[in-house]
Design an enzyme around this catalytic site. Sequence first.
Site, short mmCIF file in Angstrom:
data_model
loop_
_atom_site.label_atom_id
_atom_site.label_comp_id
_atom_site.label_asym_id
_atom_site.label_seq_id
_atom_site.Cartn_x
_atom_site.Cartn_y
_atom_site.Cartn_z
N GLU A 141 4.34 -5.20 7.30
CA GLU A 141 3.55 -4.15 7.94
C GLU A 141 3.95 -3.90 9.38
OE1 GLU A 141 2.37 -6.54 5.98
OE2 GLU A 141 0.79 -5.78 4.66
N GLY B 140 0.59 -5.07 0.85
CA GLY B 140 -0.57 -5.14 -0.04
C GLY B 140 -0.25 -5.75 -1.40
N GLU C 280 -0.47 -9.35 -0.81
CA GLU C 280 -1.90 -9.66 -0.61
C GLU C 280 -2.67 -9.63 -1.93
OE1 GLU C 280 -1.93 -6.60 2.43
OE2 GLU C 280 -2.77 -8.03 3.86
N ALA D 61 0.86 -1.18 0.00
CA ALA D 61 0.00 0.00 0.00
C ALA D 61 0.90 1.23 0.00
CB ALA D 61 -0.87 -0.01 1.25
C1 LIG Z 1 -2.08 -3.17 2.57
C2 LIG Z 1 -1.64 -2.58 3.82
C3 LIG Z 1 -2.69 -2.34 4.79
C4 LIG Z 1 -0.38 -2.26 4.15
C5 LIG Z 1 0.83 -2.23 3.36
O1 LIG Z 1 0.98 -2.72 2.27
S1 LIG Z 1 2.07 -1.37 4.13
C6 LIG Z 1 3.38 -1.32 2.95
C7 LIG Z 1 4.22 -2.55 3.02
N1 LIG Z 1 5.40 -2.38 2.21
C8 LIG Z 1 6.55 -1.96 2.68
O2 LIG Z 1 6.72 -1.72 3.87
C9 LIG Z 1 7.69 -1.83 1.69
C10 LIG Z 1 8.19 -0.39 1.62
N2 LIG Z 1 9.30 -0.27 0.71
C11 LIG Z 1 10.55 -0.67 1.02
O3 LIG Z 1 10.83 -1.20 2.05
C12 LIG Z 1 11.60 -0.42 -0.02
O4 LIG Z 1 11.13 0.56 -0.91
C13 LIG Z 1 11.98 -1.70 -0.81
C14 LIG Z 1 12.75 -2.66 0.12
C15 LIG Z 1 10.77 -2.38 -1.41
C16 LIG Z 1 12.92 -1.30 -1.99
O5 LIG Z 1 14.01 -0.55 -1.53
P1 LIG Z 1 14.90 0.30 -2.54
O6 LIG Z 1 15.99 0.91 -1.74
O7 LIG Z 1 15.27 -0.54 -3.71
O8 LIG Z 1 13.93 1.41 -3.12
P2 LIG Z 1 13.42 2.74 -2.37
O9 LIG Z 1 14.36 3.85 -2.62
O10 LIG Z 1 13.09 2.44 -0.96
O11 LIG Z 1 12.03 2.98 -3.14
C17 LIG Z 1 11.95 3.66 -4.38
C18 LIG Z 1 10.84 4.69 -4.28
O12 LIG Z 1 9.61 3.97 -4.06
C19 LIG Z 1 8.98 4.49 -2.89
N3 LIG Z 1 8.22 3.39 -2.23
C20 LIG Z 1 8.60 2.13 -2.06
N4 LIG Z 1 7.64 1.43 -1.43
C21 LIG Z 1 6.66 2.30 -1.18
C22 LIG Z 1 5.38 2.19 -0.54
N5 LIG Z 1 4.93 1.00 -0.07
N6 LIG Z 1 4.61 3.30 -0.46
C23 LIG Z 1 5.03 4.48 -0.95
N7 LIG Z 1 6.22 4.65 -1.58
C24 LIG Z 1 7.02 3.58 -1.69
C25 LIG Z 1 10.11 4.96 -2.03
O13 LIG Z 1 9.66 5.86 -1.05
C26 LIG Z 1 11.00 5.60 -3.07
O14 LIG Z 1 10.45 6.86 -3.42
P3 LIG Z 1 11.37 8.19 -3.36
O15 LIG Z 1 12.46 7.94 -4.36
O16 LIG Z 1 10.43 9.29 -3.75
O17 LIG Z 1 11.87 8.28 -1.98
#
Ligand SMILES: CC(C)=CC(=O)SCCNC(=O)CCNC(=O)[C@H](O)C(C)(C)COP(=O)(O)OP(=O)(O)OC[C@H]1O[C@@H](n2cnc3c(N)ncnc32)[C@H](O)[C@@H]1OP(=O)(O)O
Length: 257
Positions: A131, A108, A111, A65
Amino acid sequence: MGYENIRVETRGKVGLITLDRPSALNALNSALIDELNTALSGFETDERIGCTVITGSEKAFAAGADIKEMGSLDYMEAYLSDFITSWEQVSRTRKPVIAAVAGYALGGGCELAMMCDFIIAADTAKFGQPEITLGVMPGAGGTQRLTRFVGKSKAMDMCLTGRMMEAEEAERCGLVSRVVPADELLEEALKAAEKIADFSLPIAMMTKESVNRAYETTMSEGIRFERRVFHSMFATEDQKEGMSAFAEKRKPQFNNK
Ligand SMILES: CC(C)=CC(=O)SCCNC(=O)CCNC(=O)[C@H](O)C(C)(C)COP(=O)(O)OP(=O)(O)OC[C@H]1O[C@@H](n2cnc3c(N)ncnc32)[C@H](O)[C@@H]1OP(=O)(O)O
């Protein structure tokens, strides 16, 4: 409808939806989910389509998400808008849906993949329910679907530690149906989808419904349901065609009747 967060195509009888928010690793925001639901509804009502494939990019199926969109949500907004419920549409589709997963399928994203009928994974796929690291727990079915796929011990491990699972482990524990080299992922998923779409659509839909029933009822009720649906198939033209074609040593021509 013009799509900004996904790409929607048809390949013969297959609908292909590609999640396309590369700057955020396909993080699922409300606009993307609305577009996904619109595309899925379109394929559900399109008589030419027999199966849908949902995929993402090489780096991410979906990284969950959209944390930036969701971060400021308060309880009453979440409750009144029934946050997440609209994500479930893929699990309510009657036509088969395959998830083709490469890279991250987290939160998500994992999921969403599990809501599809089966998952074909690239050898680069990484699944996880992280999460807990954000101060919440899975909210789009992760605690329930993951547990049914992989059992309590591994689901607890995934949800409580937030660790990622590689494709090989995901196949071993039944989360994915097969693992393929990353550069063959889409081709393999489309091949599987074309195969399904070439069969009788109503029979494929009834088969899907019957397998899904296994998760929602007791064994004896499930067997009874399967038997009733199986009997009903003898009322279809496609059953006559399929069995005649076998006896006549020719390819069946199913007409979805
Ligand atoms: C459904 C429900 C209720 C809940 C959920 O799904 S909660 C979300 C669960 N997911 C996460 O916690 C994963 C979050 N992301 C990460 O941990 C990392 O991005 C990674 C391990 C998947 C990849 O790391 P990497 O270093 O290769 O890339 P980043 O620089 O971290 O990401 C690139 C770019 O994408 C943005 N990003 C990544 N995931 C999300 C996200 N889930 N929501 C919003 N944005 C996301 C990240 O911020 C970055 O953006 P910027 O370059 O603008 O900082």
